[in-house]
Structure formats: structure tokens, C-alpha cells
Design a protein around this motif. Sequence first.
Motif, mmCIF file in Angstrom:
data_model
loop_
_atom_site.group_PDB
_atom_site.id
_atom_site.type_symbol
_atom_site.label_atom_id
_atom_site.label_comp_id
_atom_site.label_asym_id
_atom_site.label_seq_id
_atom_site.Cartn_x
_atom_site.Cartn_y
_atom_site.Cartn_z
ATOM 1 N N GLN A 192 -7.940 14.937 11.655
ATOM 2 C CA GLN A 192 -9.193 13.822 10.966
ATOM 3 C C GLN A 192 -8.429 12.650 10.708
ATOM 4 O O GLN A 192 -7.302 12.420 10.593
ATOM 5 C CB GLN A 192 -9.910 14.173 10.082
ATOM 6 C CG GLN A 192 -8.939 14.704 8.546
ATOM 7 C CD GLN A 192 -9.836 15.225 7.138
ATOM 8 O OE1 GLN A 192 -10.783 14.928 7.249
ATOM 9 N NE2 GLN A 192 -9.536 16.521 7.179
ATOM 10 N N GLY A 193 -9.481 11.211 10.765
ATOM 11 C CA GLY A 193 -8.990 10.515 10.434
ATOM 12 C C GLY A 193 -8.501 9.849 8.546
ATOM 13 O O GLY A 193 -9.074 10.565 8.385
ATOM 14 N N PHE A 194 -7.460 9.110 8.719
ATOM 15 C CA PHE A 194 -6.587 9.839 7.239
ATOM 16 C C PHE A 194 -5.989 8.152 6.806
ATOM 17 O O PHE A 194 -5.568 7.877 8.205
ATOM 18 C CB PHE A 194 -5.738 10.913 6.914
ATOM 19 C CG PHE A 194 -4.370 10.745 8.356
ATOM 20 C CD1 PHE A 194 -3.509 10.394 7.576
ATOM 21 C CD2 PHE A 194 -4.354 11.212 9.263
ATOM 22 C CE1 PHE A 194 -2.207 10.005 7.771
ATOM 23 C CE2 PHE A 194 -3.078 10.655 10.110
ATOM 24 C CZ PHE A 194 -1.862 10.933 9.906
ATOM 25 N N SER A 195 -5.307 8.336 5.907
ATOM 26 C CA SER A 195 -4.333 7.051 5.757
ATOM 27 C C SER A 195 -3.305 7.712 5.031
ATOM 28 O O SER A 195 -3.387 9.122 4.506
ATOM 29 C CB SER A 195 -4.968 6.615 4.999
ATOM 30 O OG SER A 195 -6.012 5.422 5.132
ATOM 31 N N LEU A 196 -2.793 7.572 5.626
ATOM 32 C CA LEU A 196 -0.825 6.966 4.740
ATOM 33 C C LEU A 196 -0.419 6.366 3.650
ATOM 34 O O LEU A 196 -0.508 5.457 3.856
ATOM 35 C CB LEU A 196 0.118 7.335 5.799
ATOM 36 C CG LEU A 196 1.550 7.219 5.879
ATOM 37 C CD1 LEU A 196 1.847 9.221 5.395
ATOM 38 C CD2 LEU A 196 2.415 7.835 6.642
ATOM 39 N N ILE A 197 -0.186 6.572 2.849
ATOM 40 C CA ILE A 197 0.427 6.144 1.232
ATOM 41 C C ILE A 197 2.099 6.560 0.871
ATOM 42 O O ILE A 197 2.147 7.968 1.477
ATOM 43 C CB ILE A 197 0.084 6.425 0.019
ATOM 44 C CG1 ILE A 197 -1.719 6.791 0.751
ATOM 45 C CG2 ILE A 197 0.061 5.782 -1.170
ATOM 46 C CD1 ILE A 197 -2.652 4.878 1.167
ATOM 47 N N LEU A 198 2.580 5.709 1.710
ATOM 48 C CA LEU A 198 4.159 5.772 1.660
ATOM 49 C C LEU A 198 4.838 5.398 0.393
ATOM 50 O O LEU A 198 4.306 4.085 0.332
ATOM 51 C CB LEU A 198 4.259 5.270 3.374
ATOM 52 C CG LEU A 198 6.057 5.469 3.433
ATOM 53 C CD1 LEU A 198 6.729 6.408 2.912
ATOM 54 C CD2 LEU A 198 6.540 5.083 4.752
ATOM 55 N N PHE A 199 5.699 5.419 -0.519
ATOM 56 C CA PHE A 199 5.574 4.861 -1.419
ATOM 57 C C PHE A 199 7.531 5.217 -1.194
ATOM 58 O O PHE A 199 8.167 6.004 -0.951
ATOM 59 C CB PHE A 199 6.431 5.515 -2.719
ATOM 60 C CG PHE A 199 4.820 5.668 -3.656
ATOM 61 C CD1 PHE A 199 3.943 4.125 -4.192
ATOM 62 C CD2 PHE A 199 3.282 5.820 -3.210
ATOM 63 C CE1 PHE A 199 3.002 3.712 -4.739
ATOM 64 C CE2 PHE A 199 2.311 5.784 -3.628
ATOM 65 C CZ PHE A 199 2.317 4.800 -4.414
ATOM 66 N N ASP A 200 8.362 3.829 -1.006
ATOM 67 C CA ASP A 200 9.691 4.177 0.125
ATOM 68 C C ASP A 200 10.559 2.454 -0.711
ATOM 69 O O ASP A 200 9.928 1.414 -0.522
ATOM 70 C CB ASP A 200 9.610 4.235 1.076
ATOM 71 C CG ASP A 200 10.988 4.547 2.189
ATOM 72 O OD1 ASP A 200 12.055 4.593 1.553
ATOM 73 O OD2 ASP A 200 10.790 5.586 2.295
ATOM 74 N N HIS A 201 11.638 2.230 -0.553
ATOM 75 C CA HIS A 201 12.207 1.215 -1.083
ATOM 76 C C HIS A 201 12.324 0.905 0.696
ATOM 77 O O HIS A 201 13.042 -0.447 0.569
ATOM 78 C CB HIS A 201 13.582 1.488 -1.563
ATOM 79 C CG HIS A 201 14.519 0.351 -2.132
ATOM 80 N ND1 HIS A 201 14.138 -1.086 -2.214
ATOM 81 C CD2 HIS A 201 16.241 -0.292 -2.330
ATOM 82 C CE1 HIS A 201 15.111 -2.158 -2.613
ATOM 83 N NE2 HIS A 201 16.171 -1.247 -2.157
ATOM 84 N N HIS A 202 12.201 1.148 1.588
ATOM 85 C CA HIS A 202 13.239 0.586 2.807
ATOM 86 C C HIS A 202 11.482 0.877 3.805
ATOM 87 O O HIS A 202 10.580 2.082 3.187
ATOM 88 C CB HIS A 202 13.821 1.609 3.604
ATOM 89 C CG HIS A 202 15.378 1.969 2.989
ATOM 90 N ND1 HIS A 202 15.020 2.821 1.225
ATOM 91 C CD2 HIS A 202 15.703 0.901 3.076
ATOM 92 C CE1 HIS A 202 16.994 2.523 1.224
ATOM 93 N NE2 HIS A 202 17.169 1.399 1.545
ATOM 94 N N THR A 203 11.285 0.457 4.917
ATOM 95 C CA THR A 203 10.642 0.650 5.605
ATOM 96 C C THR A 203 10.420 1.643 6.071
ATOM 97 O O THR A 203 9.754 2.121 6.798
ATOM 98 C CB THR A 203 10.371 -0.838 6.466
ATOM 99 O OG1 THR A 203 11.179 -1.194 7.324
ATOM 100 C CG2 THR A 203 10.175 -2.534 5.376
ATOM 101 N N ASP A 204 11.822 1.856 6.845
ATOM 102 C CA ASP A 204 11.764 3.103 7.072
ATOM 103 C C ASP A 204 10.550 2.532 9.255
ATOM 104 O O ASP A 204 9.876 3.769 9.657
ATOM 105 C CB ASP A 204 11.149 4.131 7.296
ATOM 106 C CG ASP A 204 11.788 4.527 6.208
ATOM 107 O OD1 ASP A 204 12.619 4.572 6.168
ATOM 108 O OD2 ASP A 204 11.280 6.014 5.436
ATOM 109 N N MET A 205 10.859 1.648 9.761
ATOM 110 C CA MET A 205 10.141 1.074 11.082
ATOM 111 C C MET A 205 11.259 0.262 11.398
ATOM 112 O O MET A 205 10.726 -1.043 12.133
ATOM 113 C CB MET A 205 8.238 -0.055 10.601
ATOM 114 C CG MET A 205 8.060 0.657 9.843
ATOM 115 S SD MET A 205 6.042 0.006 9.587
ATOM 116 C CE MET A 205 5.166 1.120 8.747
ATOM 117 N N GLN A 206 12.109 0.818 11.928
ATOM 118 C CA GLN A 206 13.649 0.164 12.240
ATOM 119 C C GLN A 206 12.373 0.220 13.866
ATOM 120 O O GLN A 206 12.276 1.331 13.986
ATOM 121 C CB GLN A 206 14.066 0.756 12.123
ATOM 122 C CG GLN A 206 14.651 0.012 10.860
ATOM 123 C CD GLN A 206 16.749 0.531 10.444
ATOM 124 O OE1 GLN A 206 17.259 1.408 11.359
ATOM 125 N NE2 GLN A 206 16.841 0.734 9.548
#
Length: 261
Positions: free
Chosen positions: A81-95
Motif C-alpha cells: 500500500q502507499g507508505f512513507s519511509l522515515i529514515l533517521f541516519d547520520h549517512h544518506t545511504d544513497m550512494q
Amino acid sequence: MTTNHLILDFSHVYCDEKIPKNDRVHWLDCSDIAECDLYCSKRAEEEIRARIEPYGIRGIHFLDSGNYHYVTGIMTEQIKQGFSLILFDHHTDMQKPMIEHMTSCGDWAGKVLKTNPWLQQLILIGPQERDIRQIYSEKEGLVTSTELREKLVTFSAEEIQSGEAGNKISKIKKNFPVYISIDKDILDEEYSETNWSQGKMSLPVLERLLMPFLKSGNILGIDICGECQQGMLLPQYLEAEEINGETNKELFDFLMHYSHM
């Protein structure tokens, strides 16, 4: 809806912590899974998926060190289903992926943003401003299309510290259920000892930032990672385990109370 709290034990780091005692906490020994430390092969990914699938994603899940944060991507694949991911992190994890056919702890969030068809918004909280700028870079960044930019909302450590983060709150979509992922490397070393570089956030500030999402009452699941480095000298290891154990217990109790899981 059944609630199952999970401990995914990849490195046995939790064996020396004061794990929260709860008869609904299921301990999954994952230490026999090869090709999953830092980088996760397709075979390992399939095995992890098979082990967690029977439990569903509703609950509070401990994922071991940040080396295994990509498990959040596997968890959220179960959401239909449609959802939002809330990410708490010191790094972006989007390399940008180093190895195309493998997911890593450094690129998993970017892959979720690009490939999960049910994801409506990714709220990234905690990286430094310079790291956030990098993911938007036309030359090196991952988030360059208008579609991806509209799905991503970022709150840098500097914005949180200065109070400027409030200017972006209106961008958060409030009509979708949320999955929350917490990497304890966002915390100051007073509250957590991880195997990656860390931020300077206090545990009370993290809890305060979590509250608006928890109060929404529409939580699909929560996970926590960010344990200490294996192979440390024994005195430092025991100290790190004590700090992490206390923070894990505090977070577990806090999240149990306010998420009503």
C-alpha cells in the motif's frame, strides 16, 4: 494485525547486550547467512527475505550493526500500500551502487526510493548538509529527476540543530502510513557506539523527533540498527555493549509505549 518484534542476529553482537525481555520478541539467528556483511548478494537477500516473511513487518525489529541496514529495504518490500519511509541516519545511504547486482548498506535507501512502487515519500533525517547536497548533485548524485526530488524530503543535522528544520515540515505528506528506520549512528557517542562515523544528536532529541510520526497512530513497522564494531579490545567492547544495550532498551520501551505495538 499480529505484532512480532524481531532480533536479526547476524554477528552475535546482541548476545552481550541486555536485550529487552518480551515474550513477543523472536530471535532469528542469521549468522549462518553468507555474502551479507556490508554487501548483500541476491542469494543472501532471498534467504533473509524468507526468514523474516513469516513474521510480517509490524513490530520493532533490531537489525544488528549498520552493515545490515539494507534489511530495511527487504522489510519494506512486504508493504503493498502507499507508505512513507522515515529514515533517521547520520549517512544518506544513497550512494551510487558500487556493484550493480548487489545491495549495500551505503546504497539501499536510494534503491528503495527508485524502485519501490508503493513508496510515496522518503523522509531522511540526520545526515550532514554536505552529504545531502551530494545526492542532489547533477554530476554524482542519485536524486536528479524531478520525480525522485518530489519524493524525497531531507532534514540535515545542521537544520535540526539550528531550528530551521521546521520550515520543511509542511512538505511531509500526512495521509500515508509510515515505516520508521533508525540507525543509532545519528546519536552522539554518549548514547551509542557504532561501527560508522556518528552524529551529535542526543537520545531525548531523537525521541522528540520521533513523536509526531508515532502520534499519527499509523505505524507499519519500526527497525533499529547501529551496533558496535566486532573485534574491539575487550574493555572498549564491554563498555560499548553496555551503552548500546541501555539505549536499545530505552528506545524499545519508548517505541512500545507511543507506537502502541
